[in-house]
Scaffold this active site. Structure first.
Site, PDB file in Angstrom:
ATOM      1  N   ALA A 285      18.332  17.953  67.043  1.00  0.00           N
ATOM      2  CA  ALA A 285      17.447  17.525  65.951  1.00  0.00           C
ATOM      3  C   ALA A 285      16.152  18.313  66.024  1.00  0.00           C
ATOM      4  CB  ALA A 285      17.147  16.040  66.076  1.00  0.00           C
ATOM      5  N   ASP A 286      15.617  18.714  64.891  1.00  0.00           N
ATOM      6  CA  ASP A 286      14.297  19.341  64.899  1.00  0.00           C
ATOM      7  C   ASP A 286      13.334  18.384  65.594  1.00  0.00           C
ATOM      8  OD1 ASP A 286      12.167  21.038  64.543  1.00  0.00           O
ATOM      9  OD2 ASP A 286      12.501  21.339  62.408  1.00  0.00           O
ATOM     10  N   CYS A 287      12.294  18.969  66.201  1.00  0.00           N
ATOM     11  CA  CYS A 287      11.479  18.188  67.130  1.00  0.00           C
ATOM     12  C   CYS A 287      10.807  16.998  66.443  1.00  0.00           C
ATOM     13  CB  CYS A 287      10.485  19.097  67.810  1.00  0.00           C
ATOM     14  SG  CYS A 287      11.356  20.378  68.733  1.00  0.00           S
ATOM     15  N   ASP A 288      11.218  15.818  66.873  1.00  0.00           N
ATOM     16  CA  ASP A 288      10.746  14.523  66.370  1.00  0.00           C
ATOM     17  C   ASP A 288      11.396  14.099  65.046  1.00  0.00           C
ATOM     18  OD1 ASP A 288       9.230  14.201  68.620  1.00  0.00           O
ATOM     19  OD2 ASP A 288       7.380  14.921  67.699  1.00  0.00           O
ATOM     20  N   ALA A 289      12.380  14.848  64.573  1.00  0.00           N
ATOM     21  CA  ALA A 289      13.051  14.447  63.328  1.00  0.00           C
ATOM     22  C   ALA A 289      13.741  13.089  63.487  1.00  0.00           C
ATOM     23  CB  ALA A 289      14.069  15.505  62.896  1.00  0.00           C
TER      24      ALA A 289
END
Ligand SMILES: *[C@@H]1O[C@H](CO)[C@@H](O)[C@H](O)[C@H]1NC(C)=O
Ligand SMILES: *[C@@H]1O[C@H](CO)[C@@H](O)[C@H](O)[C@H]1NC(C)=O
Ligand SMILES: *[C@@H]1O[C@H](CO)[C@@H](O)[C@H](O)[C@H]1NC(C)=O
Ligand SMILES: *[C@@H]1O[C@H](CO)[C@@H](O)[C@H](O)[C@H]1NC(C)=O
Length: 761
Positions: A285-289
């Site tokens: 996942a994109d960071c913090d998505a």
């Protein structure tokens, strides 16, 4: 924890303190006599054997990019959040030393700049240098083996703040870039010994940061199957299916209602079933998505449900801490099961098996790389050469460039005159050196006066007088300005496409002095050069992008004529009014009453400079050589292409173009081949890029023949369902920008399907 939606990757990183700490010991360690260390077992079997030994707590804690490992089994901590967009970059998994060995790595130009070379072997060579340097850092226990690169979202809208990170607006160019870059990073196409693992990001339709009314964390991109199939997914097909990257990053944005990291259609049906992303490969996942599914997007009611919905949809690893912090409770509540969690981890560990992480070091050549392999003379030379090769000459009245030998005194004016780290764009790391334009001019033997004159986005005119005075005393004026990361960046789109601040006012005053004026237009996104193009006192415009560690030297390689310019614009340079004609949130490409059309393929207005434009110091005649057929039977093409791994990659034909240098200096020349047609669904695109090649060092007066393969996939068109077809009808091949020569042909027979788009639901 309170987090502001600014630069999520940085925030996610801050919460993820795990570093890389070397390799497991498969010779003497606790795993040594198990299937995990058995190099004759399959990577997936080895990974499953490892995961089967994890307790539930150990499964949960290792589901973030910052994974603590399992010390009792001798599995070291592992940090997979690493960046290598155009060189090893500051990121959680890379530990640069403060000084001395391992305190820097080669810093290449930004991807958009490198894309402008249209030189695929050079892109592969850059990937190869970066992966060599990455392995040297890894062997010194200063890096892991996974890199969140390349960024291959095609630039639908020129305002996008991250355009600089990508290969540009054209899906075919981006696909080729991804294919060659990933090959350089991974050490081939799916080689037995993988060098480092690349990541195709961001799946899919991510290409805006913060336009009025939304931001990337909450945006829902409405995209038709037709546009997905023929535009947004194209670079991913190349990166995932063809180049076989080991990971894919799901994007912040939603696609047609479902957030990408919570979308089983995207992560299972499209990615795994359709593109063949197998069990040795993982979705991050994109960071913090995952966190943002709750606290930004409110798609779910709490973090536990955010973790569960992300994992169940097919996100395997979280760049952030939401999985690690919440999957334990999600398991207890029965929202996820350990089978799914084990599969997620097994995918990442299977990729580590392919990387030789669990193999004895003896027979692994990559384990022998060391500091002496970092920033070598050839890496430095490549960084300088590709920086020069990506520069695009947009205007050169009176052949002002290359600078005549009578020019000895230069006034170097503007906010980029003494640029150092500005040249590195974003996602960069410490470079061995940074050579500014002013420093390079001095090294090249010029007498130099430097004045910044103004800032990138400033209204202050107090520096103008000094800049004008410097120009009056010079033989020529070099204006170095444009954009930088203060006006285009991750988290920040532009709202205008004009030159920011008062830079054009300053250039107008410099131009009135009456000396030759060369404008260096730095930055990623294009700015509208119409005023400069029209001003007869502005002699030359050179797009100098983000040229990396040796950018100043590369500029003067071009200005002094040591390297003749041959780069081509990887983006359309739109007029400034474009921003008032289409809403950035409108994802459509085709022209309509609220959209003048996007990219060279559909834009109905007149660009200031076209996609693919770029001048030379010499002149070329082009012609079709060899035999050129005027008709092909579609059914014969398809059956001949039957043995190709994928029918879209089967050949229509390979066209031969003679490149005749009619001028007086040797020069590279980029041959761009477009096609247009009256066949297939309407509206019809203006043209589309189907092949290109960079001819190297064509000697003055000589002719070089180049081959341009054209595949069925590149001339196919997608219907409204997203299925692509080769349609019978009239086609024209168009060579160069503007078009210099054409060749018409006919496709006969009946339409044939060469691609499909999965149906949702
Ligand atoms: C692995 O097996 C070999 C041969 O049976 C034995 O000598 C060695 O001690 C074992 N190693 C471990 C770590 O159990
Ligand atoms: C585990 O969860 C997945 C969904 O993530 C589901 O498809 C699967 O059937 C579940 N398995 C078991 C054994 O419950
Ligand atoms: C161009 O330069 C000349 C003098 O060198 C000046 O008279 C003229 O106004 C300038 N034109 C522009 C458009 O700056
Ligand atoms: C393709 O473009 C050329 C040049 O603009 C034009 O003359 C020709 O009619 C077009 N051909 C087709 C098949 O659309």
């Amino acid at each position: 924890m309170l987090k502001l939606p600014l630069v999520a990757s940085v925030l996610g990183y801050a919460a993820t303190q795990v570093r890389a700490f070397g390799f497991p010991d498969c010779v003497n360690g606790p795993l040594s006599n198990t299937t995990v260390c058995d190099t004759s077992a399959s990577p997936v079997d080895r990974a499953k054997a490892l995961i089967a030994m994890f307790t539930t707590d150990e499964l949960v804690s290792n589901s973030n990019t910052g994974a603590p490992g399992v010390p009792r089994l001798g599995v070291p901590a592992y940090q997979s959040a690493e960046e290598a967009l155009h060189g090893l970059a500051n990121s959680p998994g890379i530990m640069f030393a403060d000084s001395g060995d391992f305190s820097f790595a080669t810093s290449f130009p930004s991807p958009l700049h490198m894309s402008a070379t249209f030189d695929d072997p050079a892109i592969l060579a850059v990937g190869d240098v970066i992966s060599t340097e990455a392995r040297a850092f890894s062997n010194a226990e200063r890096a892991s083996l996974d890199y969140f690169t390349p960024n291959i979202n095609p630039v639908r809208d020129p305002r996008w703040g991250r355009a600089q990170e990508t290969p540009g607006e054209d899906p075919f160019r981006s696909a080729q870039y991804a294919y060659h870059y990933v090959q350089g990073l991974q050490g081939g196409i799916d080689p037995k010994q993988v060098k480092i693992a690349a990541d195709c990001k961001h799946l899919v339709g991510y290409d805006l940061e913060n336009p009025p009314g939304t931001n990337r964390f909450i945006f829902d991109a409405k995209i038709s199957p037709q546009d997905l199939a023929e535009y947004f997914i194209v670079p991913f097909t190349s990166c995932v299916r063809d180049a076989k990257a080991f990971s894919v990053m799901c994007a912040f944005n939603a696609l047609n209602g479902l957030p990408s990291c919570a979308d089983p259609f995207l992560l299972q049906t499209v990615l795994r079933d359709h593109l063949g992303f197998d069990e040795e490969r993982w979705v991050v996942a994109d960071c913090d998505a995952i966190e943002f599914l709750f606290d930004q997007r409110h798609f779910v009611t709490d973090f536990v449900h955010a973790a569960a919905v992300g994992m169940n949809a097919g996100t395997d690893i979280d760049c952030g801490t939401t999985f690690g912090d919440n999957l334990g409770q999600a398991l207890t509540m029965g929202l996820v099961n350990t089978t799914r969690l084990s599969t997620a981890l097994s995918r990442q560990y299977a990729s580590l098996m392919r990387l030789g992480f669990f193999d004895p070091p003896d027979n692994q050549p990559y384990r022998k790389l060391s500091w002496t392999d970092v920033s070598t003379p050839s890496a430095q030379a490549l960084a300088r050469r590709i920086a020069a090769d990506g520069m695009v000459l947009l205007k050169n009245s009176g052949n002002t460039l290359p600078l005549s030998s009578s020019i000895k005194k230069l006034a170097i004016i503007g906010p980029w005159a003494s640029a150092t780290t500005q040249m590195q764009s974003n996602y960069a790391g410490p470079a061995p050196f940074l050579v500014s334009p002013a420093a390079a001019a001095k090294s090249a033997g010029y007498t130099v006066t430097v004045a910044s004159g103004t800032g990138i986005n400033s209204g202050d005119t107090s520096g103008f007088a000094e800049a004008v005075a410097a120009s009056q005393g010079a033989d020529a004026v070099i204006y170095a300005g444009g954009l930088d990361n203060s006006v285009e960046a991750e988290g920040m789109d532009r709202t205008t496409l004009t030159w920011p601040g008062n830079q054009l006012d300053l250039i107008a005053q410099l131009a009135a002095v009456g000396k030759p004026v060369v404008v260096l237009q730095f930055g990623g996104g294009q700015v509208d050069d119409a005023t400069l193009k029209a001003n007869p006192n502005v002699s030359s415009i050179l797009w100098t992008g983000y040229p990396g560690q040796d950018g100043g030297s590369a500029v003067f390689d071009i200005l002094a004529g040591k390297v003749p310019p041959a780069g081509r614009l990887p983006m359309t340079q739109y007029p400034g009014a474009y921003v008032d004609q289409v809403d950035m949130r409108d994802m459509t490409l085709r022209p309509s009453s609220s959209n003048p059309g996007r990219t060279y393929k559909w834009y109905t207005g007149t660009p200031t400079y076209e996609f693919g434009f770029g001048l030379s110091y010499t002149s070329f005649d082009l012609s079709f050589a060899g035999s050129t057929k005027s008709s092909y039977d579609i059914q014969a093409l398809v059956s001949a292409g039957g043995s190709a791994p994928f029918i879209d990659r089967a050949l229509l034909d390979t066209f031969e173009i003679s490149v005749h240098n009619t001028g007086s200096v040797a020069s590279d020349f980029v041959v761009l081949l477009f096609a247009n047609t009256t066949a297939g669904p309407t509206p019809l695109p203006i043209k589309q890029l189907v092949s290109y090649v960079r001819a190297k060092s064509v000697a003055a007066g000589s002719t070089q023949s180049v081959e341009l393969p054209v595949t069925l996939g590149s001339i196919a068109r997608a219907d409204e369902n997203g299925d692509s077809w080769v349609y019978p009808g009239e086609y024209t091949l168009l060579v160069d920008v503007p078009t210099k020569v054409t060749h018409g042909f006919q496709l006969t027979g009946t339409k044939a399907q060469v691609g499909s788009w999965p149906r949702s639901g």
